[in-house]
Design an enzyme around this catalytic site. Sequence first.
Site, PDB file in Angstrom:
ATOM      1  N   VAL A  95       0.915  -1.151   0.000  1.00 24.22           N
ATOM      2  CA  VAL A  95       0.000   0.000   0.000  1.00 24.22           C
ATOM      3  C   VAL A  95       0.952   1.198   0.000  1.00 24.22           C
ATOM      4  O   VAL A  95       1.549   1.510   1.017  1.00 24.22           O
ATOM      5  CB  VAL A  95      -0.935  -0.019   1.225  1.00 24.22           C
ATOM      6  CG1 VAL A  95      -1.791   1.232   1.270  1.00 24.22           C
ATOM      7  CG2 VAL A  95      -1.811  -1.271   1.209  1.00 24.22           C
ATOM      8  N   PRO A  96       1.141   1.840  -1.165  1.00 30.66           N
ATOM      9  CA  PRO A  96       2.300   2.716  -1.390  1.00 30.66           C
ATOM     10  C   PRO A  96       2.257   4.079  -0.713  1.00 30.66           C
ATOM     11  O   PRO A  96       2.150   5.120  -1.362  1.00 30.66           O
ATOM     12  CB  PRO A  96       2.313   2.851  -2.918  1.00 30.66           C
ATOM     13  CG  PRO A  96       0.894   2.708  -3.316  1.00 30.66           C
ATOM     14  CD  PRO A  96       0.309   1.702  -2.354  1.00 30.66           C
ATOM     15  N   CYS A  97       2.412   4.092   0.593  1.00 30.08           N
ATOM     16  CA  CYS A  97       2.418   5.346   1.341  1.00 30.08           C
ATOM     17  C   CYS A  97       3.668   6.173   1.043  1.00 30.08           C
ATOM     18  O   CYS A  97       3.673   7.378   1.272  1.00 30.08           O
ATOM     19  CB  CYS A  97       2.278   5.080   2.838  1.00 30.08           C
ATOM     20  SG  CYS A  97       3.461   3.906   3.496  1.00 30.08           S
ATOM     21  N   HIS A  98       4.706   5.541   0.481  1.00 30.89           N
ATOM     22  CA  HIS A  98       5.916   6.284   0.140  1.00 30.89           C
ATOM     23  C   HIS A  98       5.668   7.280  -0.995  1.00 30.89           C
ATOM     24  O   HIS A  98       6.465   8.180  -1.219  1.00 30.89           O
ATOM     25  CB  HIS A  98       7.050   5.328  -0.234  1.00 30.89           C
ATOM     26  CG  HIS A  98       6.767   4.456  -1.418  1.00 30.89           C
ATOM     27  ND1 HIS A  98       5.991   3.315  -1.327  1.00 30.89           N
ATOM     28  CD2 HIS A  98       7.119   4.568  -2.715  1.00 30.89           C
ATOM     29  CE1 HIS A  98       5.911   2.751  -2.529  1.00 30.89           C
ATOM     30  NE2 HIS A  98       6.586   3.506  -3.394  1.00 30.89           N
ATOM     31  N   ARG A  99       4.537   7.159  -1.686  1.00 30.34           N
ATOM     32  CA  ARG A  99       4.223   8.051  -2.810  1.00 30.34           C
ATOM     33  C   ARG A  99       3.526   9.339  -2.377  1.00 30.34           C
ATOM     34  O   ARG A  99       3.100  10.124  -3.218  1.00 30.34           O
ATOM     35  CB  ARG A  99       3.359   7.306  -3.828  1.00 30.34           C
ATOM     36  CG  ARG A  99       4.087   6.122  -4.446  1.00 30.34           C
ATOM     37  CD  ARG A  99       3.243   5.362  -5.442  1.00 30.34           C
ATOM     38  NE  ARG A  99       3.958   4.158  -5.869  1.00 30.34           N
ATOM     39  CZ  ARG A  99       3.381   3.035  -6.249  1.00 30.34           C
ATOM     40  NH1 ARG A  99       2.058   2.950  -6.298  1.00 30.34           N
ATOM     41  NH2 ARG A  99       4.109   2.001  -6.600  1.00 30.34           N
TER      42      ARG A  99
END
Length: 176
Positions: free
Chosen positions: A136-140
């Site tokens: 779940v790409p929270c780094h984006r």
Amino acid sequence: MQFHPSTVQSQTATPLGTVRLAASPTGLCGLWFDGQRHLPAQLDGPEAWAQAPDHPLLQEAAAQLLQYLRGERQHFDLPLDLAGGTGFQQAVWQALLRIPPGRTTSYGALGREIGRPAAVRAVGAAVGRNPLSLVVPCHRVLGGDGSLTGYAGGLERKAALLRLEGALPSDTKVPA
């Protein structure tokens, strides 16, 4: 965050450090870097989830994670279990899943997307509590001015992930 009582775990070494994986009976429910903020107590100690290095979903998650980090995969194809979060957290995490690789958004834009434009701080808290880092790409998610801010796994990892996806120039300085 509530986890299913039958959750199991494993760990895998990656170029960005050791990752702890967790699976419930319905899907992958955790991916954390060792030492990151907001680790669940069930990873260690007397209440620790059982170790299950041969669990098929945990093995597949580790394989896909390594493929992603080698640049061989852009999307994860795994059943996910996000049921342990609040309704608000789940809405934020679902919005994160819609951010394509190589793209970024802001906390404010996420708030608008879920119909809560004034909830920027709450959105930030939900992003920070995401139990499935990378998948779940929270780094984006960046600050409103495009700056690298907040990542439970550390800003160096966030920058490395964004560089891998082509969303951050290689010469971008990471704040201390």
